[in-house]
Design a protein around this motif. Structure first.
Motif, mmCIF file in Angstrom:
data_model
loop_
_atom_site.group_PDB
_atom_site.id
_atom_site.type_symbol
_atom_site.label_atom_id
_atom_site.label_comp_id
_atom_site.label_asym_id
_atom_site.label_seq_id
_atom_site.Cartn_x
_atom_site.Cartn_y
_atom_site.Cartn_z
ATOM 1 N N VAL A 13 0.838 -1.203 0.000
ATOM 2 C CA VAL A 13 0.000 0.000 0.000
ATOM 3 C C VAL A 13 0.870 1.250 0.000
ATOM 4 N N ALA A 14 1.927 1.231 0.801
ATOM 5 C CA ALA A 14 2.829 2.390 0.849
ATOM 6 C C ALA A 14 3.467 2.653 -0.508
ATOM 7 N N GLN A 15 3.774 1.591 -1.254
ATOM 8 C CA GLN A 15 4.442 1.737 -2.543
ATOM 9 C C GLN A 15 3.481 2.062 -3.691
ATOM 10 N N SER B 178 -1.911 4.309 -7.457
ATOM 11 C CA SER B 178 -3.236 3.782 -7.136
ATOM 12 C C SER B 178 -3.638 2.660 -8.084
ATOM 13 N N SER B 179 -2.723 1.736 -8.294
ATOM 14 C CA SER B 179 -2.981 0.629 -9.213
ATOM 15 C C SER B 179 -3.022 -0.726 -8.514
ATOM 16 N N GLY C 211 -5.517 10.927 3.822
ATOM 17 C CA GLY C 211 -6.165 10.344 2.649
ATOM 18 C C GLY C 211 -5.240 10.048 1.499
ATOM 19 N N GLY C 212 -3.931 9.933 1.776
ATOM 20 C CA GLY C 212 -2.959 9.736 0.705
ATOM 21 C C GLY C 212 -3.118 8.450 -0.078
ATOM 22 N N ARG C 213 -3.755 7.441 0.485
ATOM 23 C CA ARG C 213 -4.008 6.183 -0.241
ATOM 24 C C ARG C 213 -5.496 5.858 -0.186
ATOM 25 N N ASP C 214 -6.342 6.869 -0.179
ATOM 26 C CA ASP C 214 -7.770 6.652 0.018
ATOM 27 C C ASP C 214 -8.370 5.741 -1.043
ATOM 28 N N ALA C 215 -8.034 5.966 -2.303
ATOM 29 C CA ALA C 215 -8.604 5.146 -3.374
ATOM 30 C C ALA C 215 -8.171 3.690 -3.232
ATOM 31 N N THR C 216 -6.921 3.479 -2.873
ATOM 32 C CA THR C 216 -6.423 2.117 -2.672
ATOM 33 C C THR C 216 -7.113 1.461 -1.494
ATOM 34 N N GLU C 217 -7.258 2.199 -0.401
ATOM 35 C CA GLU C 217 -7.915 1.664 0.780
ATOM 36 C C GLU C 217 -9.368 1.293 0.483
ATOM 37 N N GLN C 218 -10.048 2.138 -0.274
ATOM 38 C CA GLN C 218 -11.439 1.851 -0.613
ATOM 39 C C GLN C 218 -11.540 0.625 -1.510
ATOM 40 N N ARG C 219 -10.645 0.521 -2.471
ATOM 41 C CA ARG C 219 -10.666 -0.616 -3.385
ATOM 42 C C ARG C 219 -10.393 -1.928 -2.644
ATOM 43 N N LEU C 220 -9.493 -1.898 -1.667
ATOM 44 C CA LEU C 220 -9.139 -3.104 -0.928
ATOM 45 C C LEU C 220 -10.055 -3.346 0.269
ATOM 46 N N GLY C 221 -10.863 -2.358 0.644
ATOM 47 C CA GLY C 221 -11.726 -2.502 1.806
ATOM 48 C C GLY C 221 -10.948 -2.568 3.108
ATOM 49 N N ILE C 222 -9.946 -1.699 3.250
ATOM 50 C CA ILE C 222 -9.137 -1.681 4.464
ATOM 51 C C ILE C 222 -9.273 -0.324 5.156
#
Length: 484
Positions: A248-250, A254-255, A286-297
């Motif tokens: 997630v950090a890397q 947002s892919s 919110g720096g990884r918000d889209a990733t978090e939403q996609r993964l449900g974390i």
């Protein structure tokens, strides 16, 4: 920074009672009111709305005395019970060890509706007493029925039962709800004022409630349930959770998708340098918000009844929490992880109720020392049954007293099960308290508005560094297929 061992890392995350050095902090105050959350809940004016959904309040507070608590025909018993935050030396009554009155207990006190604020779901179908460790919640029967169906499907060790009292909130009649153990029971598991969950550590309780066959094994669930991997935490972390946080950090573009996330978690690659700092800074604001939403974390983790939450700290080299700016020193009491099982949710799905516990070892050690000090001082004064403690010399310290303790108790008790083995009386005092902590569970409510999610409330407690929250469920029967 010091991460406690397992029983201490799980100790008390998310608790809202005052803590040394934190009672005046902004984070502690936020945690105390999280879910009420009126502070930051302004709806976006319609003229300025974007395509993003507008956040709405999901939990409201009803002060004590503002809801209908008139008793209905046949109702009896307490409306609410408050559980003390620390164990106290108290006089026992019943149970083991028989004939020994001094015990360690988390004190319980009845609270009347006039003094009991409620945290109420947006649709009004459930409400939880607004204190640190409530021992009941209230809900409409449909919430209980739906929850029990899910708990049975998960092969949970508990089901929800109603009875005793009801309250009227917003035109709905809500019933008092508590847990009941339905399997793996012992002859004493249902005794006492509250049921024993047979375990006290957070992960063991959660795993049994979500139907896991292992006390420290759960399945992380990503997205809508299309991806997952096994979690088997050690004393303060889980290698797969750490690798997911690294991925997630890397994910600067947002892919990162579900397949990539599962592959990363199950992979054997070494973690990048200073995971905690990189992950904390990456997810901050919110720096990884889209990733978090996609993964449900994180704040998007939304388990159903029969599933649960797991939150992990990602440690930074400097020991700071970089998920906030400026980075914060949380002190020595940083927990490696905490698990909490979801046992119910409001009919509109916006609020979840968890049934939680935590290992209370550092409290236990302090309380046990206080118990022996009480016994020692009474023995020195020669009062009560302690007059039989002979020969106790003026020069005897507490250690000398404890060496004589078993012989004295063995002479005093009449229960043959306690007398049977040398050393058993003192061990029974300890076992009695451990049994009591298994009854020290509590409910907590989490919502869907700003600041109300499990992740946000736990992060705001200040007991996690650079936290990541996952949805967890019962793992597959065969660990070989857990990552599939």
């Amino acid at each position: 920074m010091r991460v406690q061992q397992e029983q201490q890392t799980e100790r008390r995350p998310g608790a809202t009672a005052a803590r040394p050095g934190r009672s005046g902090s902004r984070l502690a105050e936020l945690q105390h009111t999280a879910g009420n959350a009126a502070v930051a809940r302004l709806l976006t004016p319609s003229a300025s709305r974007t395509d993003r959904a507008v956040s709405v309040q999901r939990i409201t507070t009803h002060p004590g005395g503002t809801y209908d608590a008139e008793p209905q025909p046949g109702e009896r018993g307490p409306h609410f019970v408050a559980q003390g935050p620390e164990p106290r030396v108290a006089l026992g009554g019943g149970g083991e060890p028989r004939d020994i009155r001094e015990r360690l207990r988390y004190e319980l006190a009845e609270v009347g509706p006039a003094n009991a604020p409620l945290r109420v779901a947006d649709d009004g179908t459930l409400a939880v007493h607004g204190v640190d460790e409530p021992k009941e919640f209230y809900a409409v029967q449909a919430v209980v029925d739906t929850a029990n169906t899910a708990l049975r499907a998960a092969n949970s060790t508990v089901e929800l039962v109603t009875g005793g009292r009801s309250i009227g909130v917003g035109g709905l009649r809500l019933l008092r709800v508590q847990p009941s153990v339905v399997r793996d029971t012992t002859p004493t598991s249902q005794l006492g004022p509250f049921v024993s969950l047979l375990r006290s550590t957070c992960i063991s309780v959660a795993c049994s409630l979500i139907g896991s066959e292992h006390a420290k094994r759960a399945q992380a669930v990503l997205g809508g349930g299309d991806g997952g991997f096994l979690l088997t935490p050690n004393s303060d972390s889980d290698a797969r959770a750490n690798r997911l946080a690294d991925a997630v950090a890397q994910d600067t573009t947002s892919s990162l998708g579900l397949d990539g996330a599962v592959t990363a978690a199950n992979g054997g690659q070494a973690l990048g340098d200073d995971l905690g700092r990189r992950y904390g800074e990456a997810t901050r604001d919110g720096g990884r918000d889209a990733t978090e939403q996609r993964l449900g974390i994180n704040k998007y983790a939304s388990p159903a009844p029969g599933e649960g939450f797991a939150i992990f700290s990602m440690l930074a080299k400097d020991g700071l929490d970089h998920s906030v700016a400026p980075a914060v020193e949380r002190g020595e009491n940083v927990w490696g992880y905490h698990f909490a099982a979801v046992v119910a949710r409001s009919l509109d799905g916006s609020c979840q109720v968890t049934l939680e516990n935590y290992a209370r070892n550092e409290f236990d050690a302090k309380a046990r020392s206080e118990l022996y000090e009480v016994l020692y001082q009474r023995a020195k004064s020669g009062g009560g049954w302690f007059s039989q403690l002979k020969p106790l010399l003026e020069s005897d310290d507490q250690q000398a007293f404890k060496k004589k303790f078993d012989e004295v108790l063995a002479a005093l008790v009449t229960d043959p099960e306690v007398k049977r083995k040398r050393g058993m009386p003192r061990l029974q005092l300890q076992q009695d308290f451990e049994d009591h902590t298994c009854r020290s569970w509590f409910f907590r409510v989490y919502g869907g508005g700003p600041g109300e999610s499990f992740h946000e409330q736990q992060a705001a407690s200040g007991y996690f560094n650079n936290p990541m929250t996952l949805r967890v469920a019962r793992p597959p029967s065969s660990p070989d297929t857990a990552g599939q």
